[in-house]
Design a protein around this motif. Sequence first.
Motif, PDB file in Angstrom:
ATOM      1  N   ILE A  92       0.124  12.741  -5.416  1.00  0.00           N
ATOM      2  CA  ILE A  92       0.776  11.627  -5.934  1.00  0.00           C
ATOM      3  C   ILE A  92       2.358  12.102  -6.117  1.00  0.00           C
ATOM      4  CG2 ILE A  92       1.444  10.529  -8.421  1.00  0.00           C
ATOM      5  CD1 ILE A  92      -1.707  10.847  -8.854  1.00  0.00           C
ATOM      6  N   GLU A  93       2.633  13.195  -6.378  1.00  0.00           N
ATOM      7  CA  GLU A  93       4.015  13.789  -6.190  1.00  0.00           C
ATOM      8  C   GLU A  93       4.595  13.721  -4.978  1.00  0.00           C
ATOM      9  OE1 GLU A  93       4.328  17.518  -8.247  1.00  0.00           O
ATOM     10  OE2 GLU A  93       3.870  16.793 -10.060  1.00  0.00           O
ATOM     11  N   ILE A  94       3.909  13.853  -3.665  1.00  0.00           N
ATOM     12  CA  ILE A  94       4.205  13.807  -2.353  1.00  0.00           C
ATOM     13  C   ILE A  94       4.457  12.507  -1.933  1.00  0.00           C
ATOM     14  CG2 ILE A  94       3.426  14.284  -0.189  1.00  0.00           C
ATOM     15  CD1 ILE A  94       4.318  16.944  -1.408  1.00  0.00           C
ATOM     16  N   GLY A  95       3.697  11.427  -2.559  1.00  0.00           N
ATOM     17  CA  GLY A  95       3.717   9.994  -2.246  1.00  0.00           C
ATOM     18  C   GLY A  95       5.033   9.765  -3.099  1.00  0.00           C
ATOM     19  N   PHE A  96       5.360  10.022  -4.326  1.00  0.00           N
ATOM     20  CA  PHE A  96       6.515   9.773  -4.655  1.00  0.00           C
ATOM     21  C   PHE A  96       8.089  10.264  -4.272  1.00  0.00           C
ATOM     22  CE2 PHE A  96       4.180   8.696  -9.057  1.00  0.00           C
ATOM     23  CZ  PHE A  96       4.737   7.383  -8.971  1.00  0.00           C
ATOM     24  N   GLU A 102      12.316   7.031   1.549  1.00  0.00           N
ATOM     25  CA  GLU A 102      12.112   5.975   2.548  1.00  0.00           C
ATOM     26  C   GLU A 102      12.395   4.662   1.849  1.00  0.00           C
ATOM     27  OE1 GLU A 102       7.989   6.497   3.913  1.00  0.00           O
ATOM     28  OE2 GLU A 102       8.460   8.212   5.153  1.00  0.00           O
ATOM     29  N   CYS A 103      12.143   4.532   0.734  1.00  0.00           N
ATOM     30  CA  CYS A 103      12.218   3.187   0.165  1.00  0.00           C
ATOM     31  C   CYS A 103      13.144   3.071  -1.107  1.00  0.00           C
ATOM     32  CB  CYS A 103      10.630   2.631  -0.435  1.00  0.00           C
ATOM     33  SG  CYS A 103       9.697   2.780   0.980  1.00  0.00           S
ATOM     34  N   GLY A 104      13.913   4.149  -1.381  1.00  0.00           N
ATOM     35  CA  GLY A 104      14.829   4.168  -2.536  1.00  0.00           C
ATOM     36  C   GLY A 104      14.279   4.065  -3.849  1.00  0.00           C
ATOM     37  N   LEU A 105      13.185   4.785  -4.011  1.00  0.00           N
ATOM     38  CA  LEU A 105      12.784   4.679  -5.421  1.00  0.00           C
ATOM     39  C   LEU A 105      13.772   5.231  -6.505  1.00  0.00           C
ATOM     40  CD1 LEU A 105       9.944   4.438  -7.333  1.00  0.00           C
ATOM     41  CD2 LEU A 105       9.341   6.754  -6.629  1.00  0.00           C
ATOM     42  N   ASP A 106      14.492   6.065  -5.898  1.00  0.00           N
ATOM     43  CA  ASP A 106      15.537   6.798  -7.128  1.00  0.00           C
ATOM     44  C   ASP A 106      16.788   6.046  -6.831  1.00  0.00           C
ATOM     45  OD1 ASP A 106      15.895   7.767  -4.565  1.00  0.00           O
ATOM     46  OD2 ASP A 106      16.169   9.722  -5.121  1.00  0.00           O
ATOM     47  N   HIS A 107      16.842   4.935  -6.334  1.00  0.00           N
ATOM     48  CA  HIS A 107      18.219   4.272  -6.210  1.00  0.00           C
ATOM     49  C   HIS A 107      18.259   3.090  -7.007  1.00  0.00           C
ATOM     50  CE1 HIS A 107      19.926   7.175  -3.512  1.00  0.00           C
ATOM     51  NE2 HIS A 107      18.681   6.869  -2.689  1.00  0.00           N
ATOM     52  N   TYR A 108      18.267   3.156  -8.252  1.00  0.00           N
ATOM     53  CA  TYR A 108      18.109   1.851  -9.162  1.00  0.00           C
ATOM     54  C   TYR A 108      19.375   2.102 -10.455  1.00  0.00           C
ATOM     55  CZ  TYR A 108      14.946   4.785 -12.172  1.00  0.00           C
ATOM     56  OH  TYR A 108      14.619   5.655 -13.092  1.00  0.00           O
ATOM     57  N   GLU A 109      19.923   1.131 -10.579  1.00  0.00           N
ATOM     58  CA  GLU A 109      20.947   0.976 -11.635  1.00  0.00           C
ATOM     59  C   GLU A 109      20.475  -0.231 -12.668  1.00  0.00           C
ATOM     60  OE1 GLU A 109      24.945   1.504 -10.711  1.00  0.00           O
ATOM     61  OE2 GLU A 109      24.396   2.787  -9.027  1.00  0.00           O
ATOM     62  N   LEU A 125       5.429  -0.820  -3.573  1.00  0.00           N
ATOM     63  CA  LEU A 125       4.786  -1.928  -2.575  1.00  0.00           C
ATOM     64  C   LEU A 125       5.317  -1.599  -1.142  1.00  0.00           C
ATOM     65  CD1 LEU A 125       2.814  -4.135  -2.101  1.00  0.00           C
ATOM     66  CD2 LEU A 125       4.800  -5.640  -2.569  1.00  0.00           C
ATOM     67  N   ALA A 126       6.642  -1.455  -0.885  1.00  0.00           N
ATOM     68  CA  ALA A 126       7.019  -1.424   0.135  1.00  0.00           C
ATOM     69  C   ALA A 126       6.611   0.225   0.912  1.00  0.00           C
ATOM     70  CB  ALA A 126       8.722  -1.213   0.229  1.00  0.00           C
ATOM     71  N   HIS A 127       6.541   1.229   0.249  1.00  0.00           N
ATOM     72  CA  HIS A 127       6.113   2.427   0.604  1.00  0.00           C
ATOM     73  C   HIS A 127       4.580   2.312   1.234  1.00  0.00           C
ATOM     74  CE1 HIS A 127       4.265   6.759   0.559  1.00  0.00           C
ATOM     75  NE2 HIS A 127       5.412   6.653   1.179  1.00  0.00           N
ATOM     76  N   ALA A 128       3.687   1.402   0.403  1.00  0.00           N
ATOM     77  CA  ALA A 128       2.349   1.269   0.670  1.00  0.00           C
ATOM     78  C   ALA A 128       2.206   0.448   2.138  1.00  0.00           C
ATOM     79  CB  ALA A 128       1.527   0.397  -0.290  1.00  0.00           C
ATOM     80  N   VAL A 129       3.179  -0.737   2.274  1.00  0.00           N
ATOM     81  CA  VAL A 129       3.268  -1.176   3.578  1.00  0.00           C
ATOM     82  C   VAL A 129       3.413  -0.244   4.732  1.00  0.00           C
ATOM     83  CG1 VAL A 129       4.512  -3.033   4.795  1.00  0.00           C
ATOM     84  CG2 VAL A 129       3.622  -3.511   2.565  1.00  0.00           C
TER      85      VAL A 129
END
Length: 153
Positions: A92-96, A102-109, A125-129
């Motif tokens: 799970i950590e590798i997936g995060f 790849e999908c900007g999970l950590d780029h949110y404000e 969802l974008a990562h799953a696709v």
Amino acid sequence: MKAEEIAQALPARAWRHLSAGAGAKGERLYDWALVPLWRLQLTQKERRFGHYLLVRRSLDEHQELAYYVVHTRRSQAQLKRLVQIAGRRWEIEIGFEATKGECGLDHYEVRRWQGWYRHITLALLAHAVLVALRVREKKTHTRPDCPERARVA
């Protein structure tokens, strides 16, 4: 009580040598113990569930401890099963991490929970696709019945 105090008080017979799954260097072997935690449960429905402390101890000379608080049905609180579930944490950590890159999970404000929740949901969802597309692409290029599509090394 602290988790460390509970773990230190466990007798030797409480520990079992189990694998948390296959890793890059083989089986991830640790000593594991499961301790039921007391919690006031008033209703019949609440009593079907229990809280547990799952303790992982490394096999080296340091015997480093890691702790997991588990809430599950009492009928499903088997040590081997919970160890397998805890072993999935690495995947799970590798997936995060991949989703961050790849999908900007950590780029949110965001300032509110709803915005954060929407961002996280869309990034995952974008990562799953992307993963599904990669799997399909790999299958297409490695099928023996499609030599014209085989990848050139």
